[in-house]
Write a protein that holds these residues in place. Structure first.
Motif, PDB file in Angstrom:
ATOM      1  N   LEU A 242     -16.470  -6.580  -6.047  1.00 38.44           N
ATOM      2  CA  LEU A 242     -15.478  -5.705  -5.398  1.00 38.44           C
ATOM      3  C   LEU A 242     -15.224  -5.364  -6.855  1.00 38.44           C
ATOM      4  CD1 LEU A 242     -13.546  -4.861  -3.496  1.00 38.44           C
ATOM      5  CD2 LEU A 242     -11.545  -6.090  -3.285  1.00 38.44           C
ATOM      6  N   VAL A 243     -15.150  -5.893  -7.622  1.00 36.40           N
ATOM      7  CA  VAL A 243     -14.816  -4.838  -9.007  1.00 36.40           C
ATOM      8  C   VAL A 243     -15.685  -3.980  -9.523  1.00 36.40           C
ATOM      9  CG1 VAL A 243     -12.517  -6.197  -9.473  1.00 36.40           C
ATOM     10  CG2 VAL A 243     -15.044  -7.022 -10.589  1.00 36.40           C
TER      11      VAL A 243
ATOM     12  N   ARG B  19      -7.086  -0.167 -12.113  1.00 33.65           N
ATOM     13  CA  ARG B  19      -8.056   0.402 -12.573  1.00 33.65           C
ATOM     14  C   ARG B  19      -8.369  -0.714 -13.966  1.00 33.65           C
ATOM     15  NH1 ARG B  19      -6.011   5.092 -17.108  1.00 33.65           N
ATOM     16  NH2 ARG B  19      -3.691   4.180 -15.970  1.00 33.65           N
TER      17      ARG B  19
ATOM     18  N   ASP C 186      -1.210   4.412  -1.809  1.00 32.37           N
ATOM     19  CA  ASP C 186      -2.492   4.758  -1.812  1.00 32.37           C
ATOM     20  C   ASP C 186      -3.584   4.122  -0.025  1.00 32.37           C
ATOM     21  OD1 ASP C 186      -5.473   3.159  -2.342  1.00 32.37           O
ATOM     22  OD2 ASP C 186      -4.625   1.639  -2.011  1.00 32.37           O
TER      23      ASP C 186
ATOM     24  N   GLU D 131     -10.378  -0.949   3.010  1.00 30.11           N
ATOM     25  CA  GLU D 131     -11.304  -2.067   2.189  1.00 30.11           C
ATOM     26  C   GLU D 131     -11.501  -3.454   1.324  1.00 30.11           C
ATOM     27  OE1 GLU D 131     -14.647  -0.312  -0.668  1.00 30.11           O
ATOM     28  OE2 GLU D 131     -12.751   0.824  -0.297  1.00 30.11           O
ATOM     29  N   VAL D 132      -9.529  -3.158   1.269  1.00 27.72           N
ATOM     30  CA  VAL D 132      -9.231  -4.538   0.537  1.00 27.72           C
ATOM     31  C   VAL D 132      -9.478  -6.162   1.566  1.00 27.72           C
ATOM     32  CG1 VAL D 132      -7.188  -5.609  -0.856  1.00 27.72           C
ATOM     33  CG2 VAL D 132      -7.690  -3.169  -1.128  1.00 27.72           C
TER      34      VAL D 132
ATOM     35  N   SER E 133       0.746  -1.401  -0.225  1.00 29.99           N
ATOM     36  CA  SER E 133       0.307  -0.373   0.024  1.00 29.99           C
ATOM     37  C   SER E 133       0.637   1.372  -0.380  1.00 29.99           C
ATOM     38  CB  SER E 133      -1.316   0.076   0.978  1.00 29.99           C
ATOM     39  OG  SER E 133      -1.900   1.355   0.944  1.00 29.99           O
TER      40      SER E 133
ATOM     41  N   THR F 236     -13.352  -1.669 -11.506  1.00 32.37           N
ATOM     42  CA  THR F 236     -11.729  -1.927 -12.115  1.00 32.37           C
ATOM     43  C   THR F 236     -12.308  -2.598 -13.525  1.00 32.37           C
ATOM     44  OG1 THR F 236     -10.943  -2.491 -10.328  1.00 32.37           O
ATOM     45  CG2 THR F 236     -10.425  -3.563 -11.500  1.00 32.37           C
TER      46      THR F 236
ATOM     47  N   ARG G 222      -6.332   0.134  -5.560  1.00 33.04           N
ATOM     48  CA  ARG G 222      -7.334  -0.331  -6.952  1.00 33.04           C
ATOM     49  C   ARG G 222      -6.475   0.030  -8.345  1.00 33.04           C
ATOM     50  NH1 ARG G 222     -12.242   3.216  -4.299  1.00 33.04           N
ATOM     51  NH2 ARG G 222     -12.149   2.325  -2.323  1.00 33.04           N
TER      52      ARG G 222
ATOM     53  N   TRP H   8     -15.767  -0.911  -7.365  1.00 30.54           N
ATOM     54  CA  TRP H   8     -14.618  -0.132  -8.170  1.00 30.54           C
ATOM     55  C   TRP H   8     -15.000   0.330  -9.232  1.00 30.54           C
ATOM     56  CZ3 TRP H   8      -9.811  -2.506  -5.399  1.00 30.54           C
ATOM     57  CH2 TRP H   8     -10.121  -1.790  -3.999  1.00 30.54           C
TER      58      TRP H   8
ATOM     59  N   GLY I 237      -6.132   3.141   1.173  1.00 34.04           N
ATOM     60  CA  GLY I 237      -7.755   2.056   0.558  1.00 34.04           C
ATOM     61  C   GLY I 237      -7.655   0.891   1.027  1.00 34.04           C
TER      62      GLY I 237
ATOM     63  N   LEU J 273      -4.908  -6.218  -5.503  1.00 28.31           N
ATOM     64  CA  LEU J 273      -6.010  -5.464  -5.425  1.00 28.31           C
ATOM     65  C   LEU J 273      -5.735  -4.296  -4.716  1.00 28.31           C
ATOM     66  CD1 LEU J 273      -9.240  -6.832  -4.823  1.00 28.31           C
ATOM     67  CD2 LEU J 273      -8.671  -5.870  -6.792  1.00 28.31           C
TER      68      LEU J 273
END
Length: 234
Positions: A177-178, A151, A109, A114-115, A104, A183, A149, A181, A111, A146
């Motif tokens: 999840l994707v 793309r 990042d 959340e992961v 991370s 993704t 996040r 997001w 976030g 992940l």
């Protein structure tokens, strides 16, 4: 829809064997694309080429319309292209929490929570990776991909070695999840229950070439696909 990931004329040979032979692939933004085919069809080779882990290949790769053909692995990751591995790419003696924190921070990042929550890794953060179950190790490998996040997420058999129940649970978590997001996912998987349950569209490779492409029902009924790969699985 915009195209998130595109490969044009992708080819790679090992001696006289052409693992990829002029493959074109275009994955729309937010789509979950399955990549299936017999052993030796070129699936993992395609993932390696797209992620930057292959050498001696030809063709072009575009991420969100920008060419990334010559970018290194780390540069592609920072541009938003991540991957998981057929064999988990984790550090056995390092705690799960430390591995996720380092990843991370490297990606700048915030976030991570959340992961961790989505993959239910909270109770395992203080555990060494080698001391948790194989299913937990696979969830860690997916979590590492992940982080940040991405793309576009390339998954090479994320359900390998899992039970049917574990595979479907992981597939459901991934799908939810994707979707949340936005993704884009390209997933190689031998478990057809996983593929047909989460994919919007499926590409079938055989002998390094594209054999078929379409929605799950269309691919499931394609005589060439049934003959070359699905057989009784259809």
């Amino acid at each position: 829809m915009t195209v998130a990931l595109e490969g044009r004329g992708l080819s790679r040979a090992f001696g006289g064997f052409r693992a990829l032979d002029g493959v074109d692939i275009s994955v729309e933004s937010g789509q979950i694309r399955g990549l299936i085919g017999p052993n030796g069809a070129g699936k993992s080779t395609l993932i390696d080429v797209l992620s930057g882990r292959a050498q001696n290949w030809s063709g072009q790769i575009f991420l969100d319309g920008e060419e990334i053909t010559h970018l290194k692995i780390q540069d592609r990751r920072h541009r938003g292209l991540a991957r998981s591995f057929q064999r988990t790419n984790i550090f056995p003696t390092v705690s799960i929490g430390m591995q996720l924190t380092v990843a991370s921070r490297a990606l700048g990042d915030s976030g991570l929570a959340e992961v961790v929550e989505a993959l239910n890794l909270g109770p395992l953060l203080d555990h060494q990776a080698a001391k948790v179950s194989y299913g937990d190790q696979r969830r860690l490998d997916l979590a590492l991909a992940l982080v940040g996040r991405p793309r576009v997420l390339l998954l090479d058999e994320p359900a390998a070695g899992l039970t049917v129940e574990e595979s479907l649970t992981l597939a459901g978590i991934l799908r939810d999840l994707v979707r949340r997001w936005g993704t884009t996912v390209l997933i190689v998987e031998h478990d057809m229950e996983v593929i047909f349950s989460i994919c919007d569209r499926i590409t079938v490779l055989n002998l390094g070439k594209t054999l078929a492409e379409g929605g799950p029902d269309q691919v499931r009924r394609d005589p060439a696909v049934v003959s070359a790969y699905l057989g009784s699985q259809a």
